[in-house]
Design a protein around this motif. Structure first.
Motif, PDB file in Angstrom:
ATOM      1  N   UNK A  32      48.442  30.002  34.057  1.00  0.00           N
ATOM      2  CA  UNK A  32      48.085  28.908  34.952  1.00  0.00           C
ATOM      3  C   UNK A  32      46.570  28.845  35.059  1.00  0.00           C
ATOM      4  N   UNK A  33      46.092  27.668  35.435  1.00  0.00           N
ATOM      5  CA  UNK A  33      44.664  27.514  35.684  1.00  0.00           C
ATOM      6  C   UNK A  33      44.400  27.763  37.155  1.00  0.00           C
ATOM      7  N   UNK A  34      43.434  28.603  37.421  1.00  0.00           N
ATOM      8  CA  UNK A  34      43.045  28.822  38.810  1.00  0.00           C
ATOM      9  C   UNK A  34      41.840  27.990  39.210  1.00  0.00           C
ATOM     10  N   UNK A  35      40.919  27.741  38.303  1.00  0.00           N
ATOM     11  CA  UNK A  35      39.707  26.994  38.658  1.00  0.00           C
ATOM     12  C   UNK A  35      39.148  26.305  37.432  1.00  0.00           C
TER      13      UNK A  35
ATOM     14  N   UNK B 113      40.886  35.506  33.862  1.00  0.00           N
ATOM     15  CA  UNK B 113      40.010  35.527  32.695  1.00  0.00           C
ATOM     16  C   UNK B 113      38.986  34.403  32.811  1.00  0.00           C
ATOM     17  N   UNK B 114      37.714  34.741  32.624  1.00  0.00           N
ATOM     18  CA  UNK B 114      36.635  33.748  32.599  1.00  0.00           C
ATOM     19  C   UNK B 114      36.481  33.223  31.173  1.00  0.00           C
TER      20      UNK B 114
ATOM     21  N   UNK C 283      34.936  24.948  31.186  1.00  0.00           N
ATOM     22  CA  UNK C 283      35.348  26.340  31.307  1.00  0.00           C
ATOM     23  C   UNK C 283      36.185  26.542  32.560  1.00  0.00           C
ATOM     24  N   UNK C 284      37.178  27.422  32.453  1.00  0.00           N
ATOM     25  CA  UNK C 284      38.131  27.665  33.526  1.00  0.00           C
ATOM     26  C   UNK C 284      38.199  29.145  33.872  1.00  0.00           C
ATOM     27  N   UNK C 285      38.752  29.425  35.038  1.00  0.00           N
ATOM     28  CA  UNK C 285      39.323  30.721  35.341  1.00  0.00           C
ATOM     29  C   UNK C 285      40.815  30.592  35.069  1.00  0.00           C
ATOM     30  N   UNK C 286      41.299  31.344  34.087  1.00  0.00           N
ATOM     31  CA  UNK C 286      42.701  31.282  33.703  1.00  0.00           C
ATOM     32  C   UNK C 286      43.432  32.496  34.271  1.00  0.00           C
ATOM     33  N   UNK C 287      44.647  32.272  34.783  1.00  0.00           N
ATOM     34  CA  UNK C 287      45.475  33.356  35.271  1.00  0.00           C
ATOM     35  C   UNK C 287      46.603  33.660  34.304  1.00  0.00           C
TER      36      UNK C 287
END
Length: 459
Positions: free
Chosen positions: A412-415, A389-390, A400-404
């Motif tokens: 979890x946080x991916x980025x 999810x962006x 802002x993150x890419x969330x898994x």
């Protein structure tokens, strides 16, 4: 290392059923609102742009101002994007540019646009409107751009969209400006189809039967050819389009809005006034026809709601898995921070028999504080079957993150992005080895590679 965000999740053992799972076991605790190690701690990016887990890296494959093969330049405000296979090594990345009339200088033309260019609409001075799409032909096995070019022009605020099983991109206008406003010649608020295999500009033909509203995203069920549509409004509806001819959207069809089968439940999923739609709850739905879909007064959602259409809080990204789909509601929930809905179509979807076996909707995620999912926007599915999810939150200091989200509901946080903007348009190459994502403003398109199937092994 940043603290993990936590969700309030609807957890079911069948979550993400039918999606391709990795079979890897996860570390961390199971249950609502719990996090897992995921791919491990995020590592600081020496370039100061995007932090990723150990073993992952990114390349900038396109950026604002790059000269494209057609002599135009890469525009700004890259938003939704789709990866469409061309052959066994190349993909067409069709990329939206969310540009309005006021963004003329951020468009694709450094000088005057060529005479006679096929533009849907023009400004009062005759220049093509800057909104539209660009296409990147990318060899994902070799890791290189082969070609990039302008593929649609003359629209306004192309926000998100969706790929089709027949090899095209549906680009959606998140704008309902009327013709005559500031000298415009066309109404806006449409979906346009961009064939991935064609080179150059697509014919700018609006798919008017799919409705005129503040479009956000689209997803096609490959089994039925039915198109599901989100609307970016606080009082939006969730729509489906039943095409008269599968794969030929320009031939028209029926537009419908989702309603609860049990009308006593009310017609609101937002939970702004209490948890009327609870986590893990499945609700049977029905679909109601909406008429006057060209909606010159921008009242389609209001008329649909009056007939029983359920309200959603800013419908955003949508992605179809194997047999079910997920879509984000950016400011849904009591905290107005995000919901993710999960829809499982009827086995008779779109047919009269669906009344005997209706489709069902579940509230899968609801964020309850700013430390949880913060304005979920675009959404996709990783090779592991996890949702990616962006986030799209704006504040004085954006993070802002890419969330898994795993199939069992762990997070979890991916980025993490180090820029005062958002990540958008996340999508994967057909082999699942590369994730593409846009940095919105200034535009950069990234290709992220790494050990996608190693999830949980770092713990």
């Amino acid at each position: 290392m940043l603290s993990r965000r936590r969700f309030s999740l609807g957890l079911t053992s069948s979550a993400f059923a039918g999606l391709a799972l990795s079979g890897c076991t996860t570390s961390g605790r199971l249950g609502g609102g719990r996090s897992v190690a995921g791919y491990g701690p995020l590592q600081p990016d020496p370039a100061g742009l995007l932090d990723l887990p150990q073993g992952f890296s990114y390349r900038v494959i396109s950026k604002l101002g790059d000269m494209m093969d057609d002599g135009f330049v890469v525009p700004d405000r890259a938003d939704g994007m789709g990866a469409i296979p061309l052959d066994n090594r190349r993909v067409a990345l069709v990329r939206n540019h969310e540009l309005a009339v006021r963004h003329m200088d951020a468009g694709p033309f450094r000088a005057a646009a060529p005479a006679g260019i096929a533009s849907f609409d023009r400004a009062a001075d005759g220049r093509p409107l800057p909104g539209g799409t660009t296409t990147i032909v990318y060899d994902y096995r070799a890791g290189r751009v082969e070609q990039q070019y302008l593929s649609l022009i003359g629209t306004i605020r192309n926000c998100a969209g969706g790929t089709t099983p027949w090899g095209s991109w549906l680009t959606c206008e998140e704008d309902v400006t009327r013709k005559g406003t500031n000298g415009l010649a066309q109404d806006h608020g449409w979906i346009f189809e961009v064939p991935a295999a064609e080179r150059g500009l697509a014919a700018p033909v609006p798919l008017t039967a799919m409705g005129r509203f503040n479009h956000e995203a689209a997803a096609v069920d490959p089994r039925t050819g039915i198109v599901y549509l989100t609307e970016d409004r606080d009082d939006s509806l969730f729509y489906r389009f039943l095409p008269a001819t599968r794969g030929a959207l320009s031939r028209g069809g029926r537009l419908q809005a989702l309603a609860w089968r049990d009308r006593a439940l009310g017609a609101d999923s937002r939970n702004w006034s209490g948890a009327s739609f609870t986590l893990r709850e499945w609700r049977d739905v029905e679909w109601i026809d909406v008429d006057g879909v060209e909606a010159p007064e921008d009242d389609l959602r209001k008329r649909g709601h009056a007939k029983g259409g359920v309200l959603f809080a800013r419908g955003e990204g949508i992605h179809f898995g194997n047999g079910e789909l997920y879509f984000c509601c950016t400011n849904g929930g009591a905290a107005k921070l995000s919901q993710i809905m999960r829809y499982r179509p009827s086995r008779f979807e779109g047919q009269s028999s669906e009344r005997s076996s209706p489709g069902r909707l579940q509230l899968f995620v609801e964020s309850t504080s700013p430390d949880q999912l913060n304005f979920g926007d675009n959404i996709t599915v990783a090779p592991t079957g996890h949702l990616i999810v962006c986030e799209d939150q704006y504040s004085n200091s954006v993070a802002n993150h890419l969330q898994g989200i795993t199939p069992t509901g762990e997070l979890y946080r991916f980025a993490r992005l180090h820029a005062q903007t958002e990540l958008a348009g996340a999508c994967f190459s057909p082999d699942g080895a590369t994730m593409f994502v846009n940095v919105y403003d200034p535009t950069e398109t990234l290709a992220i590679t790494g050990p996608w199937r190693s999830f949980g092994r770092q713990a």
